[in-house]
Motif scaffolding. Structure first.
Motif, PDB file in Angstrom:
ATOM      1  N   MET A  66       0.829  -1.200   0.000  1.00 19.11           N
ATOM      2  CA  MET A  66       0.000   0.000   0.000  1.00 19.11           C
ATOM      3  C   MET A  66       0.869   1.258   0.000  1.00 19.11           C
ATOM      4  O   MET A  66       0.547   2.253  -0.669  1.00 19.11           O
ATOM      5  N   TYR A 113       0.821   4.130  -2.941  1.00 15.70           N
ATOM      6  CA  TYR A 113       0.678   5.561  -2.631  1.00 15.70           C
ATOM      7  C   TYR A 113       1.847   6.356  -3.210  1.00 15.70           C
ATOM      8  O   TYR A 113       1.657   7.420  -3.804  1.00 15.70           O
ATOM      9  N   PHE A 141      -6.246   9.318  -2.863  1.00 20.64           N
ATOM     10  CA  PHE A 141      -5.091   8.743  -2.165  1.00 20.64           C
ATOM     11  C   PHE A 141      -4.814   9.398  -0.823  1.00 20.64           C
ATOM     12  O   PHE A 141      -4.384   8.723   0.120  1.00 20.64           O
ATOM     13  N   TYR A 164      -9.382   8.465   0.981  1.00 16.44           N
ATOM     14  CA  TYR A 164      -9.846   7.074   0.974  1.00 16.44           C
ATOM     15  C   TYR A 164      -8.704   6.077   1.194  1.00 16.44           C
ATOM     16  O   TYR A 164      -8.751   5.244   2.105  1.00 16.44           O
ATOM     17  N   PHE A 165      -7.676   6.171   0.384  1.00 16.10           N
ATOM     18  CA  PHE A 165      -6.592   5.184   0.429  1.00 16.10           C
ATOM     19  C   PHE A 165      -5.796   5.294   1.732  1.00 16.10           C
ATOM     20  O   PHE A 165      -5.452   4.274   2.343  1.00 16.10           O
TER      21      PHE A 165
END
Length: 288
Positions: free
Chosen positions: A103, A107, A135, A138-139
């Motif tokens: 992750m 990013y 990003f 949410y991410f």
């Protein structure tokens, strides 16, 4: 590390991205303080500064940028350090899990695509706007939850995680164009067509106002339905200074668009981040 490199890492700017992290921590079931602090360090002292530095290197701004009113000239040292910090983030992330490391990598790639000349999402107003909102909202929310709690990636697809993640992005999608409002001349000169440049100065205020109200309403309903009316009212109360400053600034810009400048933007960012951080800290303590 050169002084100019350190300044362009803009460590203080991580304060503005902290609310999403605290929100994720507040909703997560975690017990390990070392794990939580490691995730915090990786995101705010490695990943975000690396992204700031990398984008500054390729932007080569001459005017004010987020967190720096008078940015110094960039050098190759900045580029090297941004990659080194990225590698350090990935290395430490791997200590937690391969999925958290993945992750972080995703990013990092997305943030680099924003300014790298081969992709440069900054030239694509809608894609650039969506990439930052998704990003950084949410991410990052899901990455935080996964990092501090260790729950599976599959579990993150459940609605109880997806809804707050989407609300986080909605808030970022509204506020991000406002951070571009003082850069119109330089962006246009460089050929970067940002969402704020398309909207214009007053249009950016209208756009942000609509998104901010909608996101606020979404959070109010979410907190009321999931937790309590008291939490919802506290959210409105603590965000009221942001609304008041936004309206105060808008009245000044309405009569003089030169007031859509760096200092007013940074004040709005600071008040917004301060009140959101305060709310989410109180919210987290209440849940513990």
């Amino acid at each position: 590390m050169k002084k100019s490199t350190f300044l362009h890492l803009r460590l203080s700017f991580s304060f503005y991205l902290l609310p999403v992290f605290i929100f994720g921590v507040a909703l997560s079931e975690w017990e390990n303080w070392i794990r939580l602090l490691l995730v915090f360090f990786i995101l705010h002292f490695l990943l975000y500064p690396a992204s700031n530095g990398y984008n500054s290197y390729f932007d080569k701004d001459e005017g004010s940028i987020g967190g720096l009113e008078n940015p110094p000239a960039t050098t190759k040292d900045l580029y090297n350090w941004s990659l080194l910090l990225d590698l350090a983030a990935l290395g430490l992330g791997l200590l937690l899990s391969w999925s958290f490391c993945l992750m972080l990598l995703i990013y990092g790639i997305a943030s680099k695509a924003y300014s790298h000349p081969m992709v440069r999402l900054k030239k694509r107003p809608v894609l650039g706007w969506l990439s930052v909102g998704i990003f950084q909202g949410y991410f990052t929310f899901l990455m935080t939850v996964h990092g501090v709690s260790g729950i599976s990636l599959g579990s993150l697809m459940e609605w109880n995680w997806q809804l707050p993640a989407l609300l986080s992005s909605f808030l970022l999608l509204g506020s991000y164009p406002m951070t571009q409002i003082y850069q119109h001349v330089e962006d246009e000169k460089r050929g970067d067509i940002t969402i704020s440049l398309i909207l214009g100065v007053l249009g950016t205020f209208y756009f942000t106002g609509i998104f901010f109200f909608s996101a606020g309403l979404g959070f109010f309903i979410y907190f009321m339905e999931t937790f309590s009316l008291q939490i919802s009212l506290l959210f409105v109360l603590l965000l009221s200074p942001v609304t008041l400053y936004f309206l105060y600034w808008f009245t000044k810009v309405w009569s003089d668009q030169t007031k859509a400048d760096f200092r007013h933007t940074m004040r709005l960012n600071f008040v917004s981040a301060l009140m959101l951080n305060l709310f989410f800290i109180i919210f987290a303590i209440n849940l513990r």
